[in-house]
Design a protein around this motif. Structure first.
Motif, PDB file in Angstrom:
ATOM      1  N   ALA A  68      89.922 -18.930 -47.241  1.00 20.03           N
ATOM      2  CA  ALA A  68      89.081 -18.661 -48.407  1.00 20.03           C
ATOM      3  C   ALA A  68      87.665 -18.287 -47.990  1.00 20.03           C
ATOM      4  N   MET A  69      87.127 -19.003 -46.988  1.00 17.58           N
ATOM      5  CA  MET A  69      85.759 -18.723 -46.547  1.00 17.58           C
ATOM      6  C   MET A  69      85.643 -17.302 -46.005  1.00 17.58           C
ATOM      7  N   LYS A  70      86.708 -16.813 -45.378  1.00 20.39           N
ATOM      8  CA  LYS A  70      86.703 -15.442 -44.873  1.00 20.39           C
ATOM      9  C   LYS A  70      86.529 -14.453 -46.035  1.00 20.39           C
ATOM     10  N   TYR A  71      87.256 -14.716 -47.130  1.00 26.56           N
ATOM     11  CA  TYR A  71      87.156 -13.824 -48.286  1.00 26.56           C
ATOM     12  C   TYR A  71      85.812 -13.957 -48.996  1.00 26.56           C
ATOM     13  N   TRP A  72      85.292 -15.189 -49.057  1.00 25.01           N
ATOM     14  CA  TRP A  72      83.987 -15.386 -49.696  1.00 25.01           C
ATOM     15  C   TRP A  72      82.900 -14.575 -48.981  1.00 25.01           C
ATOM     16  N   LYS A  73      82.948 -14.588 -47.651  1.00 27.40           N
ATOM     17  CA  LYS A  73      81.942 -13.844 -46.883  1.00 27.40           C
ATOM     18  C   LYS A  73      82.029 -12.351 -47.174  1.00 27.40           C
ATOM     19  N   ARG A  74      83.253 -11.859 -47.310  1.00 27.48           N
ATOM     20  CA  ARG A  74      83.430 -10.429 -47.625  1.00 27.48           C
ATOM     21  C   ARG A  74      82.903 -10.118 -49.023  1.00 27.48           C
ATOM     22  N   LEU A  75      83.165 -11.024 -49.963  1.00 29.03           N
ATOM     23  CA  LEU A  75      82.681 -10.818 -51.329  1.00 29.03           C
ATOM     24  C   LEU A  75      81.152 -10.840 -51.379  1.00 29.03           C
ATOM     25  N   GLN A  76      80.548 -11.731 -50.570  1.00 29.29           N
ATOM     26  CA  GLN A  76      79.087 -11.782 -50.503  1.00 29.29           C
ATOM     27  C   GLN A  76      78.535 -10.482 -49.940  1.00 29.29           C
ATOM     28  N   ALA A 126      79.824  -7.572 -49.995  1.00 25.93           N
ATOM     29  CA  ALA A 126      80.023  -6.469 -50.941  1.00 25.93           C
ATOM     30  C   ALA A 126      79.162  -6.620 -52.190  1.00 25.93           C
ATOM     31  N   GLY A 127      78.511  -7.783 -52.353  1.00 28.24           N
ATOM     32  CA  GLY A 127      77.605  -7.974 -53.480  1.00 28.24           C
ATOM     33  C   GLY A 127      78.243  -8.482 -54.758  1.00 28.24           C
ATOM     34  N   PHE A 128      79.494  -8.957 -54.673  1.00 28.41           N
ATOM     35  CA  PHE A 128      80.140  -9.479 -55.882  1.00 28.41           C
ATOM     36  C   PHE A 128      79.689 -10.904 -56.194  1.00 28.41           C
ATOM     37  N   VAL A 129      79.378 -11.691 -55.154  1.00 30.26           N
ATOM     38  CA  VAL A 129      78.891 -13.058 -55.357  1.00 30.26           C
ATOM     39  C   VAL A 129      77.662 -13.270 -54.472  1.00 30.26           C
ATOM     40  N   ASP A 130      76.865 -14.307 -54.814  1.00 33.19           N
ATOM     41  CA  ASP A 130      75.673 -14.599 -54.008  1.00 33.19           C
ATOM     42  C   ASP A 130      75.990 -15.653 -52.955  1.00 33.19           C
ATOM     43  N   GLU A 131      74.950 -16.150 -52.290  1.00 35.62           N
ATOM     44  CA  GLU A 131      75.164 -17.113 -51.199  1.00 35.62           C
ATOM     45  C   GLU A 131      75.679 -18.462 -51.692  1.00 35.62           C
ATOM     46  N   HIS A 132      75.595 -18.693 -52.995  1.00 32.39           N
ATOM     47  CA  HIS A 132      76.110 -19.937 -53.573  1.00 32.39           C
ATOM     48  C   HIS A 132      77.465 -19.722 -54.256  1.00 32.39           C
ATOM     49  N   TYR A 133      78.080 -18.554 -54.000  1.00 31.28           N
ATOM     50  CA  TYR A 133      79.416 -18.216 -54.502  1.00 31.28           C
ATOM     51  C   TYR A 133      79.445 -18.002 -56.006  1.00 31.28           C
ATOM     52  N   ARG A 144      82.792  -9.355 -66.173  1.00 29.49           N
ATOM     53  CA  ARG A 144      83.865 -10.327 -66.435  1.00 29.49           C
ATOM     54  C   ARG A 144      85.208  -9.789 -65.936  1.00 29.49           C
ATOM     55  N   LYS A 145      85.446  -8.523 -66.160  1.00 26.57           N
ATOM     56  CA  LYS A 145      86.714  -7.931 -65.721  1.00 26.57           C
ATOM     57  C   LYS A 145      86.838  -7.958 -64.202  1.00 26.57           C
ATOM     58  N   GLN A 146      85.740  -7.701 -63.510  1.00 22.56           N
ATOM     59  CA  GLN A 146      85.761  -7.779 -62.053  1.00 22.56           C
ATOM     60  C   GLN A 146      85.974  -9.227 -61.596  1.00 22.56           C
ATOM     61  N   ALA A 147      85.342 -10.179 -62.303  1.00 20.91           N
ATOM     62  CA  ALA A 147      85.535 -11.601 -61.977  1.00 20.91           C
ATOM     63  C   ALA A 147      87.002 -11.981 -62.134  1.00 20.91           C
ATOM     64  N   MET A 148      87.616 -11.511 -63.230  1.00 17.24           N
ATOM     65  CA  MET A 148      89.045 -11.773 -63.442  1.00 17.24           C
ATOM     66  C   MET A 148      89.883 -11.195 -62.310  1.00 17.24           C
ATOM     67  N   TYR A 149      89.576  -9.967 -61.927  1.00 15.11           N
ATOM     68  CA  TYR A 149      90.362  -9.278 -60.902  1.00 15.11           C
ATOM     69  C   TYR A 149      90.224 -10.007 -59.557  1.00 15.11           C
ATOM     70  N   ILE A 150      88.987 -10.425 -59.235  1.00 17.15           N
ATOM     71  CA  ILE A 150      88.759 -11.176 -57.992  1.00 17.15           C
ATOM     72  C   ILE A 150      89.554 -12.475 -58.009  1.00 17.15           C
ATOM     73  N   ALA A 151      89.472 -13.222 -59.115  1.00 17.97           N
ATOM     74  CA  ALA A 151      90.180 -14.500 -59.216  1.00 17.97           C
ATOM     75  C   ALA A 151      91.688 -14.297 -59.126  1.00 17.97           C
ATOM     76  N   ASP A 152      92.166 -13.245 -59.737  1.00 14.59           N
ATOM     77  CA  ASP A 152      93.603 -12.961 -59.738  1.00 14.59           C
ATOM     78  C   ASP A 152      94.111 -12.701 -58.319  1.00 14.59           C
ATOM     79  N   VAL A 153      93.434 -11.796 -57.610  1.00 15.50           N
ATOM     80  CA  VAL A 153      93.870 -11.452 -56.247  1.00 15.50           C
ATOM     81  C   VAL A 153      93.631 -12.625 -55.309  1.00 15.50           C
ATOM     82  N   PHE A 185      90.487  -8.220 -49.749  1.00 15.49           N
ATOM     83  CA  PHE A 185      91.528  -9.232 -49.562  1.00 15.49           C
ATOM     84  C   PHE A 185      92.674  -8.748 -48.681  1.00 15.49           C
ATOM     85  N   GLU A 186      92.443  -7.617 -48.011  1.00 14.77           N
ATOM     86  CA  GLU A 186      93.440  -7.190 -47.018  1.00 14.77           C
ATOM     87  C   GLU A 186      93.282  -8.024 -45.758  1.00 14.77           C
ATOM     88  N   ASP A 187      94.389  -8.412 -45.150  1.00 17.71           N
ATOM     89  CA  ASP A 187      94.314  -9.240 -43.937  1.00 17.71           C
ATOM     90  C   ASP A 187      94.015  -8.382 -42.720  1.00 17.71           C
TER      91      ASP A 187
END
Length: 377
Positions: free
Chosen positions: A294-302, A304-311, A319-328, A375-377
């Motif tokens: 999960a931490m690997k994905y969080w760093k990538r999201l940070q 890319a600018g989708f989340v900040d340093e506090h996640y 909201r739609k992007q948040a849903m899509y992120i949570a879904d994947v 979220f690609e490995d």
């Protein structure tokens, strides 16, 4: 980049024309135009060239130009018009030419200094390559690893590493790397927030001069984010200046060797800092979202600018992007509860409704392909 050469040529031609023409009603306007042009060129050079040179940035100018010669040439363009009504304007032209000449001289001086710094940096890199090819590199790495496991049981603390760095600094000073310089330092700058040498024994031979040694070191080594970082140009200048001193080569080797040891220790220190930060950061997350994967994905999201340093979601994340992120994200982690952890973390509701609407319309949110790549490995 403005073609300042052509502009200067145009100014010179207009000044030459003004010297030869008879004063008329239009002369004043032409002189005022020349003043404006000269001041504009000076301002342009200051902003686009001089500042870049000062910052040692890549120049968008021909750096082979002899700016000092050009500065003298500009002064030779002094304007003289035999008309009392235009004397004040003529003086303004000559003042503007003086200002332009000064800017050109500053550029020339900065470029000369920059070229010298590049030469000094190359000298340092040359000495460093020679040192790294000497076989010392492997031995120092081996000795450092032995210290990690024999003294620290493979788990050094930050205090252990700070003590190690301080010890290596003192060893460097004992080798006399800066002795000649230190002897001439009347009053040394102190850096209490960087290293505490007060723990040295009172009878230590460097006790009285330790601050002078460290102050001299800091003229060549920058202190960035808690680490000592070599400044190649400054160290190269030191090597060159002291090249004829007794045992100059030995002092160069000692500097390179001990800075290498210090760098190894600082790399270990940085690993501890990163691990500590990651541990602190993960405490902000529910356990299911704080795994290694999960931490690997969080760093990538940070990144890319989708989340900040506090996640937390960035202001630009919909909201739609948040849903899509949570879904994947939840699929990747094979989470039992798909939405609840994310809704509690981000303080939003009804992400499932957003998913249903996306399925109904068949439209994925903006940047969905970018999210898939995260979220690609």
């Amino acid at each position: 980049m403005v073609d300042y050469k052509n502009i200067l040529t145009g100014v010179a031609e207009r000044l030459s024309s003004l010297r030869e023409e008879r004063s008329s009603a239009g002369t004043r306007y032409r002189v005022m135009g020349v003043v404006a042009d000269i001041m504009e060129v000076a301002e342009t050079l200051s902003k686009q060239v001089l500042e870049r040179v000062k910052q040692e940035a890549v120049l968008d100018v021909d750096i082979d130009v002899d700016f000092d010669t050009l500065a003298e040439e500009v002064l030779s363009w002094e304007l003289t018009i035999k008309n009392d009504d235009l004397q004040e304007l003529t003086q303004q032209v000559n003042d503007a030419l003086g200002g332009l000449s000064k800017v050109l001289s500053q550029i020339g001086s900065q470029l000369v200094r920059r070229h010298k710094d590049e030469e000094y940096a190359r000298l340092y890199e040359q000495e460093k390559r020679r040192y790294l090819n000497s076989g010392t590199l492997r031995r120092i790495r081996q000795t450092f690893d032995e210290w990690l496991y024999d003294v620290c049981n493979g788990k050094p603390s930050m205090d252990d590493i700070n003590d190690y760095v301080t010890e290596k600094l003192v060893h460097m000073f004992e080798k006399g790397v800066f002795n000649t310089k230190v002897e001439h330092i009347q009053r040394a700058a102190r850096y209490p927030a960087e290293f505490d040498f007060s723990l040295l024994d009172d009878d230590h031979k460097l006790k009285k001069s330790i601050h002078k040694h460290y102050s001299e070191l800091r003229k060549m080594v920058d202190y960035c984010d808690g680490c000592l970082v070599v400044n190649p140009a400054k160290v190269g200048r030191h090597f060159y200046t002291n090249r004829k001193e007794e045992n100059a080569k030995g002092h160069r080797n000692a500097f390179l060797k001990y800075m290498h040891k210090i760098t190894l220790a600082q790399e270990e220190y940085k690993k501890l800092q990163d691990a500590q930060q990651e541990s602190e950061d993960s405490s902000l997350l529910p356990d299911v979202l704080a795994t290694g994967m999960a931490m690997k994905y969080w760093k990538r999201l940070q990144k890319a600018g989708f989340v900040d340093e506090h996640y937390q979601l960035s202001p630009t994340t919909t909201r739609k992007q948040a849903m899509y992120i949570a879904d994947v994200f939840s699929d990747k982690l094979q989470m039992r509860s798909k939405w609840k952890p994310f809704q509690e973390l981000w303080h939003i509701n009804n992400l499932a409704q957003e998913k249903w609407e996306m399925q109904e319309t068949g439209k994925s949110p903006a940047r969905s392909e970018e999210i898939d790549k995260i979220f690609e490995d």
